[in-house]
Design a protein around this motif. Structure first.
Motif, short mmCIF file in Angstrom:
data_model
loop_
_atom_site.label_atom_id
_atom_site.label_comp_id
_atom_site.label_asym_id
_atom_site.label_seq_id
_atom_site.Cartn_x
_atom_site.Cartn_y
_atom_site.Cartn_z
N GLN A 14 2.63 -7.09 -8.15
CA GLN A 14 1.68 -6.18 -8.79
C GLN A 14 2.04 -5.97 -10.26
O GLN A 14 1.17 -5.97 -11.13
CB GLN A 14 1.64 -4.84 -8.04
CG GLN A 14 0.54 -3.91 -8.50
CD GLN A 14 -0.84 -4.44 -8.19
OE1 GLN A 14 -1.03 -5.31 -7.36
NE2 GLN A 14 -1.82 -3.92 -8.89
N THR A 101 -9.07 -9.44 -9.94
CA THR A 101 -9.38 -9.55 -8.51
C THR A 101 -8.10 -9.72 -7.69
O THR A 101 -7.93 -9.06 -6.66
CB THR A 101 -10.32 -10.75 -8.27
OG1 THR A 101 -11.50 -10.57 -9.06
CG2 THR A 101 -10.71 -10.86 -6.82
N ARG A 104 -6.24 -6.36 -7.59
CA ARG A 104 -6.85 -5.39 -6.68
C ARG A 104 -6.57 -5.77 -5.23
O ARG A 104 -6.33 -4.90 -4.39
CB ARG A 104 -8.36 -5.27 -6.90
CG ARG A 104 -8.78 -4.67 -8.21
CD ARG A 104 -8.06 -3.37 -8.55
NE ARG A 104 -7.29 -3.70 -9.70
CZ ARG A 104 -6.20 -3.16 -10.20
NH1 ARG A 104 -5.70 -2.18 -9.74
NH2 ARG A 104 -5.55 -3.58 -11.20
N SER A 105 -6.63 -7.07 -4.92
CA SER A 105 -6.32 -7.51 -3.55
C SER A 105 -4.88 -7.21 -3.21
O SER A 105 -4.58 -6.71 -2.11
CB SER A 105 -6.57 -9.02 -3.41
OG SER A 105 -7.92 -9.32 -3.61
N ASN A 106 -3.99 -7.51 -4.13
CA ASN A 106 -2.57 -7.24 -3.92
C ASN A 106 -2.34 -5.74 -3.76
O ASN A 106 -1.55 -5.31 -2.91
CB ASN A 106 -1.75 -7.77 -5.11
CG ASN A 106 -0.27 -7.61 -4.90
OD1 ASN A 106 0.29 -8.17 -3.98
ND2 ASN A 106 0.36 -6.80 -5.74
N GLU A 107 -3.03 -4.96 -4.55
CA GLU A 107 -2.89 -3.50 -4.47
C GLU A 107 -3.33 -3.00 -3.09
O GLU A 107 -2.69 -2.12 -2.52
CB GLU A 107 -3.73 -2.85 -5.57
CG GLU A 107 -3.56 -1.35 -5.66
CD GLU A 107 -4.33 -0.78 -6.83
OE1 GLU A 107 -3.85 0.20 -7.41
OE2 GLU A 107 -5.42 -1.29 -7.15
N ALA A 108 -4.41 -3.57 -2.56
CA ALA A 108 -4.89 -3.16 -1.24
C ALA A 108 -3.85 -3.50 -0.16
O ALA A 108 -3.58 -2.68 0.72
CB ALA A 108 -6.22 -3.83 -0.93
N VAL A 109 -3.27 -4.69 -0.25
CA VAL A 109 -2.25 -5.09 0.73
C VAL A 109 -1.02 -4.19 0.59
O VAL A 109 -0.43 -3.76 1.58
CB VAL A 109 -1.88 -6.58 0.55
CG1 VAL A 109 -0.69 -6.95 1.41
CG2 VAL A 109 -3.07 -7.46 0.87
N ASP A 111 -0.91 -1.10 -0.60
CA ASP A 111 -1.25 0.23 -0.08
C ASP A 111 -1.20 0.26 1.45
O ASP A 111 -0.71 1.21 2.04
CB ASP A 111 -2.63 0.67 -0.56
CG ASP A 111 -2.66 1.02 -2.03
OD1 ASP A 111 -1.56 1.19 -2.64
OD2 ASP A 111 -3.77 1.12 -2.61
N LYS A 112 -1.73 -0.80 2.06
CA LYS A 112 -1.71 -0.88 3.53
C LYS A 112 -0.28 -0.90 4.05
O LYS A 112 0.05 -0.19 5.01
CB LYS A 112 -2.46 -2.13 3.99
CG LYS A 112 -2.49 -2.28 5.49
CD LYS A 112 -3.22 -3.54 5.90
CE LYS A 112 -3.13 -3.70 7.40
NZ LYS A 112 -3.54 -5.01 7.85
N ASN A 113 0.59 -1.69 3.41
CA ASN A 113 1.98 -1.77 3.84
C ASN A 113 2.71 -0.45 3.62
O ASN A 113 3.51 -0.04 4.46
CB ASN A 113 2.70 -2.90 3.11
CG ASN A 113 2.49 -4.23 3.77
OD1 ASN A 113 3.16 -4.56 4.73
ND2 ASN A 113 1.52 -4.99 3.29
#
Length: 145
Positions: A14, A101, A104-109, A111-113
């Protein structure tokens, strides 16, 4: 890969993506500044043509054609430079969008972790508290207060 290492990896990734975004944004800023400079020079050339492209004396007549040709040559060069900068800006915009993009995808993963890690920690804490409460209850039941 265990969760802690995955989270660390995602955080590093990130930071890299955010650095790439900053780099692309800075490059775009430089291009836009250069384009503004070129546009200003084009405007100045237009102003020169409006103010100086007429014959005031017979002595200036032979020089008008050369003056107009020099201005047109400079305008053509500046327009080519502007077109080149537009192409470069479009390329950087594409890179900027792609990097955004990915970030943001990395940020979502990430956040999930992080959410799952917090949930596991909460579950472990709850289990620990339940163990303490169960042990206390058992001691009370046996009369060991």
């Amino acid at each position: 890969m265990d969760r802690a290492r995955r989270i660390e990896s995602l955080q590093v990734l990130q930071r890299v993506k955010e650095h790439e975004l900053d780099t692309h944004a800075a490059a775009m800023g430089q291009i836009r500044a250069h384009q503004a400079q070129i546009q200003s020079e084009l405007d100045q050339l237009d102003e020169k043509i409006r103010n100086e492209a007429h014959i005031e004396t017979p002595e200036s007549a032979p020089f008008l054609a050369g003056f107009l040709k020099a201005i047109e040559t400079r305008r053509a060069f500046l327009q080519q430079e502007m077109d080149r900068l537009d192409q470069e800006a479009a390329k950087i915009e594409g890179q900027l969008f792609e990097t955004y993009t990915e970030a943001r995808s990395n940020e979502a993963v990430l956040d999930k972790n992080l959410f799952e890690k917090r949930r596991e920690e909460d579950m472990a804490e709850t289990a620990s508290l339940e163990e303490v409460a169960r042990n206390r209850y058992l001691r009370q039941m046996r009369g060991e207060t």
